[in-house]
Design a protein around this motif. Structure first.
Motif: not given
Length: 342
Positions: A90-91, A147-150, A152-153, A170-171
């Motif tokens: 999922c991640t 890094l820009t989608v931190a 989401v990670w 995305l919680l």
């Protein structure tokens, strides 16, 4: 941001959206694999012949990686939002989806700046426009993009549904506040800022091409520059036209508490259009490049004119130097995680 339950079930029981995604996935994977193979074949499996080869190859790799994650999204849509592949996948799939937009946008930005230097300052920056530096710029984009989608990670995870299954979503810690800032963050970083840079660069490129007086000995070089620039403009326009409706609806949804059916349908069209961009570029390359058309037909590509070592190249460049929730809440958070609403 709450959505009527019948809207959710109407969207997910409908086979149309998964079918559209499946067509996009098939065409995109086929087209981008063809582009990658053609470039590798024509450059003797070394993408270092020309600067445009590097950008086109990189864009195709980004699109291909993104499309390889689409079957998971299709499965989730067909399963009414249920996710069967675990928290780690999922991640990974969520980050891959978000990261693809960022990488594509900034490779396009770097490619546009390269076109600016090649067109407006062809002599002054000729030593800067090398394949090695182009590859380094693309590598830097790949390095920085995670890094820009931190968010989401950090916040992609499994959401329990009412039927006992789980969905990938995305919680965000504070959905009302964080969704607002995440939407603005995504819009500025992945769309508005690159669009502004690319628009300014291309306006100066077009001004230079229309006003410059070119000596006869370099007319052929100028003609090749125009062709490559035309391809770059087409690729950039396709990207922003495909993604503009999605970002517009994302922003519009910030002021809509209970979106209606028409908004939902428009949103799905916007998502499909954005995803379709991943299979558009191969068709643009074929339509705008005679050399590329010859390569895809399996014809022999002759040594590039002016190449000192007689090496093969795609000839696209003007030079060779170079928490428990109801299922209705899942729709605005489910994959793709670039789709935070509705």
């Amino acid at each position: 941001m709450n959505l009527h339950a019948d809207h959710y079930h109407t969207a997910n029981h409908n086979i149309l959206l998964p079918s559209i995604f499946a067509v996009i996935c098939f065409l995109g994977i086929t087209g981008n694999c063809t582009v990658i193979y053609t470039i590798l074949k024509n450059t003797k499996f070394c993408v270092w012949q020309t600067v445009p080869d590097i950008f086109i190859f990189s864009l195709s790799v980004v699109d291909l990686l993104f499309l390889l994650g689409m079957p998971f999204l299709i499965h989730q849509l067909l399963g009414n939002g249920s996710w069967l592949f675990g928290a780690t996948m999922c991640t990974v799939i969520s980050a891959l989806d978000s990261n693809s937009q960022i990488v594509s946008t900034y490779i396009l930005t770097v490619m546009t700046l390269d076109r600016y230097l090649a067109t407006v300052h062809p002599i002054r920056f000729s030593r800067v426009r090398t394949p090695r530096l182009a590859a380094s710029a693309v590598g830097l984009v790949w390095f920085v993009s995670p890094l820009t989608v931190a968010p989401v990670w950090l916040y992609a995870g499994l959401m329990p549904l009412q039927d006992g299954s789980v969905g990938c979503a995305l919680l965000l810690p504070d959905p009302a506040r964080d969704t607002y800032w995440f939407t603005l963050y995504q819009f500025i970083l992945a769309f508005a800022l690159p669009l502004a840079i690319i628009s300014v660069a291309f306006s100066r490129i077009l001004r230079s091409l229309s006003s410059a007086v070119v000596p006869l000995p370099v007319l052929s070089l100028r003609a090749r520059t125009r062709k490559v620039t035309r391809t770059a403009i087409a690729v950039c326009l396709a990207f922003f036209i495909c993604w503009a409706p999605y970002h517009a609806l994302q922003l519009a949804h910030l002021g809509v508490q209970r979106p209606g059916r028409a908004f939902l349908y428009a949103y799905h069209v916007a998502i499909s259009l954005g995803y379709a961009n991943s299979c558009v570029n191969p068709f643009l390359y074929v339509a705008l490049s005679k050399t590329f058309r010859r390569g895809t037909r399996g014809l022999r590509i002759h040594p590039a004119v002016g190449a000192a070592d007689g090496s093969l190249c795609l000839q696209l460049a003007p030079d060779n130097t170079q928490q428990s929730r109801s299922s209705r809440e899942l729709l605005h958070n489910m994959l793709p995680l670039t789709v935070a609403v509705p």
